[in-house]
Design a protein around this motif. Sequence first.
Motif, PDB file in Angstrom:
ATOM      1  N   THR A  85      -0.761   4.434   5.528  1.00 61.41           N
ATOM      2  CA  THR A  85      -1.382   5.154   4.415  1.00 61.41           C
ATOM      3  C   THR A  85      -1.987   6.488   4.848  1.00 61.41           C
ATOM      4  N   HIS A  86      -1.812   6.860   6.117  1.00 61.89           N
ATOM      5  CA  HIS A  86      -2.365   8.105   6.650  1.00 61.89           C
ATOM      6  C   HIS A  86      -1.252   8.919   7.303  1.00 61.89           C
ATOM      7  N   GLU A  99     -12.084  -1.647   8.460  1.00 56.32           N
ATOM      8  CA  GLU A  99     -11.003  -1.400   7.497  1.00 56.32           C
ATOM      9  C   GLU A  99     -10.054  -2.591   7.416  1.00 56.32           C
ATOM     10  N   LEU A 100      -9.703  -3.143   8.571  1.00 59.70           N
ATOM     11  CA  LEU A 100      -8.773  -4.271   8.591  1.00 59.70           C
ATOM     12  C   LEU A 100      -9.393  -5.502   7.940  1.00 59.70           C
ATOM     13  N   LEU A 152       0.855  -1.180   0.000  1.00 58.42           N
ATOM     14  CA  LEU A 152       0.000   0.000   0.000  1.00 58.42           C
ATOM     15  C   LEU A 152       0.900   1.241   0.000  1.00 58.42           C
ATOM     16  N   SER A 197       0.199  -2.208   7.481  1.00 60.52           N
ATOM     17  CA  SER A 197       0.183  -1.623   6.132  1.00 60.52           C
ATOM     18  C   SER A 197      -0.879  -0.534   5.999  1.00 60.52           C
ATOM     19  N   ILE A 198      -2.043  -0.772   6.572  1.00 64.35           N
ATOM     20  CA  ILE A 198      -3.110   0.233   6.511  1.00 64.35           C
ATOM     21  C   ILE A 198      -2.696   1.493   7.262  1.00 64.35           C
ATOM     22  N   SER A 199      -2.019   1.299   8.405  1.00 69.61           N
ATOM     23  CA  SER A 199      -1.684   2.447   9.250  1.00 69.61           C
ATOM     24  C   SER A 199      -0.721   3.416   8.578  1.00 69.61           C
ATOM     25  N   TYR A 236      -6.011  -8.914   0.772  1.00 64.76           N
ATOM     26  CA  TYR A 236      -4.667  -9.488   0.931  1.00 64.76           C
ATOM     27  C   TYR A 236      -4.676 -10.955   0.516  1.00 64.76           C
ATOM     28  N   THR A 289      -1.165  -6.683   7.711  1.00 62.78           N
ATOM     29  CA  THR A 289      -2.159  -5.857   7.029  1.00 62.78           C
ATOM     30  C   THR A 289      -2.544  -4.658   7.884  1.00 62.78           C
ATOM     31  N   PRO A 313      -6.047   1.073  12.004  1.00 65.20           N
ATOM     32  CA  PRO A 313      -7.288   0.760  11.293  1.00 65.20           C
ATOM     33  C   PRO A 313      -8.424   0.386  12.230  1.00 65.20           C
ATOM     34  N   GLN A 350      -9.460  -5.011   4.078  1.00 65.91           N
ATOM     35  CA  GLN A 350      -8.158  -5.071   3.440  1.00 65.91           C
ATOM     36  C   GLN A 350      -7.548  -6.463   3.545  1.00 65.91           C
TER      37      GLN A 350
END
Length: 333
Positions: free
Chosen positions: A312-313, A323-324, A254, A308-310, A331, A305, A319, A327
């Motif tokens: 992006t901000h 959201e988790l 991401l 990875s989400i964290s 994955y 994951t 997340p 995503q």
Amino acid sequence: MSIVVIGESLMDEIVSPSQTIRRPGGSPYNTAIALGKLERNVTLVTDFGNDDDGSILASQAQDSHVSLWMRPAPQRTDATMVAHSVADDAPYAESHSSGSIQHGSGSLQLDFRMNIIPFPQGGTEKINVQLLAPHAAAFGFLAAHMKPCDHEVREWIRNLRQTATIFYSPHVPTALFPDLPVLRATIEENVKLADIVTIDGDALAAIYPHSSYVEITARWFSAGAQLIIITLGADGVRIYPRGGSSLAIPVFPLPVIDTSGARDAFLAGLIDGITRSSLDGAANRDMIARAPSQTLAMIGSYAATAASISVTHHGVRPPTREELSEQYILYGA
């Protein structure tokens, strides 16, 4: 089913030529917030002052449904800790357990002072802990390695081991620990209390500069760890089960905007994954290392994951459960 996180809460102040950022921080605090975002019943055993910074920390914890277990308000007369970082501008920042250090050259200043409330020995407070009966507890960070609170942290963990799987993060900035042999000895004493140890590869190399992963994991397994997880940034995650073969877990690609709190989001995802896989609790202590490779890979991917989400901000933004979940499905697709 409840989770307890033990350690520091503080304010991060990061100064660069272009801006000054001030925000809640401390890896234990961030991990508890991340678990709250995942809709877990989480209690943070911590300490901060009765001041404006403390009010900010308390407000965010309340918004994230994190319960705080601290000394009584009249005893918390010291100001809330502030981690001061002076850094060059950089594409993104990395959150350390002591505060936030920007990539590139920079410096960290932290006057570490906190007092963890002692583990209750009787009365209603002990009953409250017994009723809580956590199935998972996390410690490490600065609070488990620095005085005056390291002893109290370990006392909490010794007692919580009666019901809980113990997660330990020995990730600390070595700049605050100039005597590496003493730091390594402290870490290895803490590993004796842990079931699952997680650390990133850069920190591991700084703490054990002349040892391989095989040598380090062997030492930690001999101390009692059941599972050791090493995060490697874009290179993924390595999982080492006691007595089993290691696993390599890739990360979900991401866009990287800001790595602040990624490590803490990973730990929260790991705790969430272990507990939702029914591997948590003292009764299952010996089951962790014997879990099927597919299960361990699934848990590692789930935690990766979350991290990875964290990233992006901007800032520390773990997340939500929705959201988790969304995503993670992508994955595995």
